[in-house]
Design a protein around this motif. Sequence first.
Motif, PDB file in Angstrom:
ATOM      1  N   THR A 478       0.835  -1.210   0.000  1.00  0.00           N
ATOM      2  CA  THR A 478       0.000   0.000   0.000  1.00  0.00           C
ATOM      3  C   THR A 478       0.866   1.255   0.000  1.00  0.00           C
ATOM      4  OG1 THR A 478      -1.755  -1.169   1.192  1.00  0.00           O
ATOM      5  CG2 THR A 478      -1.823   1.227   1.245  1.00  0.00           C
ATOM      6  N   ALA A 481       2.037   1.818  -3.502  1.00  0.00           N
ATOM      7  CA  ALA A 481       0.916   2.317  -4.304  1.00  0.00           C
ATOM      8  C   ALA A 481       0.624   3.775  -3.986  1.00  0.00           C
ATOM      9  CB  ALA A 481      -0.321   1.464  -4.036  1.00  0.00           C
ATOM     10  N   SER A 485       0.792   6.842  -6.531  1.00  0.00           N
ATOM     11  CA  SER A 485      -0.461   7.536  -6.844  1.00  0.00           C
ATOM     12  C   SER A 485      -0.330   9.045  -6.745  1.00  0.00           C
ATOM     13  CB  SER A 485      -1.581   7.055  -5.919  1.00  0.00           C
ATOM     14  OG  SER A 485      -1.366   7.500  -4.595  1.00  0.00           O
ATOM     15  N   TYR A 497      -1.936  -1.384  -5.625  1.00  0.00           N
ATOM     16  CA  TYR A 497      -3.134  -1.491  -4.786  1.00  0.00           C
ATOM     17  C   TYR A 497      -3.766  -2.874  -4.940  1.00  0.00           C
ATOM     18  CZ  TYR A 497      -3.350   3.461  -3.462  1.00  0.00           C
ATOM     19  OH  TYR A 497      -3.101   4.697  -2.912  1.00  0.00           O
ATOM     20  N   TYR A 501      -4.311  -5.669  -1.999  1.00  0.00           N
ATOM     21  CA  TYR A 501      -5.568  -6.387  -1.759  1.00  0.00           C
ATOM     22  C   TYR A 501      -5.320  -7.888  -1.689  1.00  0.00           C
ATOM     23  CZ  TYR A 501     -10.293  -8.159  -2.544  1.00  0.00           C
ATOM     24  OH  TYR A 501     -11.483  -8.839  -2.435  1.00  0.00           O
ATOM     25  N   ASP A 505      -5.096  -6.424   2.330  1.00  0.00           N
ATOM     26  CA  ASP A 505      -5.580  -5.067   2.602  1.00  0.00           C
ATOM     27  C   ASP A 505      -7.021  -4.953   2.117  1.00  0.00           C
ATOM     28  OD1 ASP A 505      -6.196  -2.395   2.777  1.00  0.00           O
ATOM     29  OD2 ASP A 505      -4.271  -1.699   1.996  1.00  0.00           O
ATOM     30  N   GLY A 508      -7.707  -2.286  -0.541  1.00  0.00           N
ATOM     31  CA  GLY A 508      -6.848  -2.224  -1.717  1.00  0.00           C
ATOM     32  C   GLY A 508      -7.607  -1.923  -2.991  1.00  0.00           C
ATOM     33  N   PHE A 511      -9.023   1.680  -3.022  1.00  0.00           N
ATOM     34  CA  PHE A 511      -8.016   2.676  -3.378  1.00  0.00           C
ATOM     35  C   PHE A 511      -7.666   2.599  -4.865  1.00  0.00           C
ATOM     36  CE2 PHE A 511      -6.357   2.324   1.225  1.00  0.00           C
ATOM     37  CZ  PHE A 511      -7.293   3.262   1.643  1.00  0.00           C
ATOM     38  N   ALA A 512      -7.636   1.390  -5.406  1.00  0.00           N
ATOM     39  CA  ALA A 512      -7.367   1.254  -6.843  1.00  0.00           C
ATOM     40  C   ALA A 512      -8.455   1.951  -7.651  1.00  0.00           C
ATOM     41  CB  ALA A 512      -7.282  -0.228  -7.215  1.00  0.00           C
ATOM     42  N   THR A 515      -8.161   5.682  -7.587  1.00  0.00           N
ATOM     43  CA  THR A 515      -7.102   6.138  -8.493  1.00  0.00           C
ATOM     44  C   THR A 515      -7.566   6.088  -9.939  1.00  0.00           C
ATOM     45  OG1 THR A 515      -5.482   5.251  -6.916  1.00  0.00           O
ATOM     46  CG2 THR A 515      -4.690   5.791  -9.111  1.00  0.00           C
TER      47      THR A 515
END
Length: 855
Positions: A478, A481, A485, A497, A501, A505, A508, A511-512, A515
């Motif tokens: 993370t 990432a 990012s 991300y 995951y 996470d 994950g 957050f992906a 982004t």
Amino acid sequence: MLLYRLYLEARTPPVARIARLIADDPDERLPGCPSKDTVHRIIGSNEFPGQQANVISVASVLAREAGWDIADTVERARSAWVNANLTEPPGKPLSELDPYSLEVHRSITAASDENAPLLPTYVIRDHDRRVQGKVDRAVSGQSVIVTLVGESATGKTRTFWEATQQLPPNWRLWQALDAASPSDLAADLEKVAPYTVVWLNEAQRFLLTSDSTEGERTAAALRRIMHAQDRKPVLILVTLWPKYWDKLTSEPRDGYSDPHPHARHFLDGSSIRVPPTFELEDLEHLKEASAHDARLVQAAEHAEQNQVTQYLAGVPALIQRYQTASPPVRSLIDAAMDIRRLGHAEGIPLELLEAAAYEYLTDLDYDLLPDDWLEAALAHAAKPQRGIRGPLTRIRPRKRGATGGPVRYRLADPLDQLGREARRHLSPPLGLWDLLVHHSTPADALSIGKSAEYRCLYRTAAILYKKCADLGSSKAATRIAGLLSMTPRQGEAIKWYEKAYSLGDRNGLRFAAQTMVTNEEVDWDRVKSYYTRTALQGDLFALHECRDAMFDWEYDGDSEEWLKGEVTEFFRKFTIESAISWHERYGREYNLGRLLIIAGKNARGLKVLEDSALKGDFMSMFEACKEKRNSSGADSEIAYLNELGHGKHMASHFAPIRLREIMSSDGRTEECIALLEEMSAKGNSSAAKEFAEMAHRKGTGQDAITFLYSLHKSDIGMSCELADLLRQESRADESITVLTPLSTTGDSRAQHKLAKILEAEGRFDEALIWYQKSAEDGTYDAAHGAVGLLLRAERASEALSWLRSISNPDASHERVECAEMVLASMGRHEEAKRVVSYGWEPDGSVSASWSITPS
């Protein structure tokens, strides 16, 4: 002594008879006429006799009774009285002494308490009470010896210093160090008069002499003082380490000589132990005393195993030892300081420490190193001082027979703290980063990677993070990432991300997706899929977040219809209770509170939101306000915000903003100003900001200024808001006057405000100083202010060097933005693009293109 001997020779006649013989003198040749009490004081007291006539009269009568030559005795008494008047007894009045002259150790200082008294606030412990009992006996007229036995820097000397402060003002103090030489010590002791403190700090220096006869002469003189009636009262204060106490007081073995008989008898029964640590009761008293002394706060927080006095006394000596260390020792300590401040755990492997130390030596120092330099330097650095560990000490396993793993060393905590403060703006040697990459364990690599990232050393940070991620750390994935990012490399960030995951996470994919929606062309099917998969863990609000993203980023379809369908699908797999259960374990309190309200559990949901608001979640506060307004009306929401604004928690900063917003929109401006003024008077600087802004717009700024002037000296936030209002009212000079003292003491918010005002006034050089100080403490936008001024002055190279020196995590992304601006202004456009995407190298150059791919 003359009169006492006469008294004994005359067979101790009653003092009443002596007084009567003087009064009935038939020839009236005796000059004085003392009372019975005066005769008693002249013969039996150590107080100095006041009138010569009374002394001569008593001497004449006693000489006649004892059969001595009266004329000769009178002359001797007169001479003794005159000499006593002219000769000052040994020692100094207590009022003329200071603790350092008596060898009380100097203490740590606290930057936040510049006006602190000379010594830290004293905490009375059990041994102090025992010492006081002995001192009380001396005050009552007895000769007393007290020996404090304890290890170095346990507080022995300070204990005696405090005890002497309770003595009457007619007492004096004589310390053994006042003697001209050790051989004169016994002779000087013979001159000690009544009402004297004999100060024998570190008494082994005087009793355990190289020539044992000297020490024994001193001990014998001390014994005579203790038993001399004409010396009473004398208070002898002795400090000794346990090993010296044992040596001086141990009985001789059969057949061996007795080297210290006088010392043993002198010290017998006088010892009071000073414990090396604070007991539970002492810690409670320490906590109370800490309210008035920042030094005690520091000691309570950092002292190892409650060794408070050792910390107070030992840290200054430890720092001095570091500052005066030889190059080999200094290089090891500097290396350890940087290794620790860059994120390494407490135990530093010897292999890393040695390799790093070479980076801190000059060429000459390196060439002069002896073959055994490392062993010698480590041995020197490990020596303890004043009861605390040396600068560098080896960490030994606590379990007997435990082996394995590298040899590790620990940097003393006070030097660790010093390094983090004194070296925070120093760039470590170039080779240190490579050594840290090579030697760090995965556990260390994560925190060291953060230090590299904060310095915009993105490639180094990514290598360190990947070292952890390859061993299964979702946090490390993370971090990579998140780093990517913040750059134009969002495609790579999404892959990391996804990797996070897969490593566990739960956020994950969320957050992906976050982004992905910032890309120019958004793959909405993939975004929706990621949010849906996140929701199917049990996170209902991932679907709501997706709907909001669709709305914010111009999704072509019907986002509300999509949400409706997905929520229906969600509840085919989950009940409302199971969703609540998931959010209780993994979700945000804000979302949990909302979900409880959706489920009809309004009271519980509101309580969750209120608790979350108190912890600083402003969204929870807004949601709680919304629930109160919906259920009980606007007055309920206002009452809630007013209560928050009077508290001492994070929500008190958000409440005035919301209060002003809703009351202004409801047309209740005057009422709002009154509430904000009341909050301000209670110390809420956010309320003061809103109050000042409303007063300025209303045209009553002068009244608000007068009000804030009455508060600002007690609160930095109030001063900043006062300065802002003065600036808005075109009183910039006053604003500068208010902010300058705060800025000088290090408040970064005041520094930033001061810099902006100085810049507006055209005082660019001064503004630059404060912008830079504020930016180095991480204040947002301060770096832009500093760089703008440097570019205006055509000092672009200086701007780049300064940006590279900042290591505060709050300033990391802003530094890269500023560097891009500076490089572009210098015509270095390719480097400007690269610095945003790839960061810097340890040598200060802009990184070449690099990539990092999940394994």
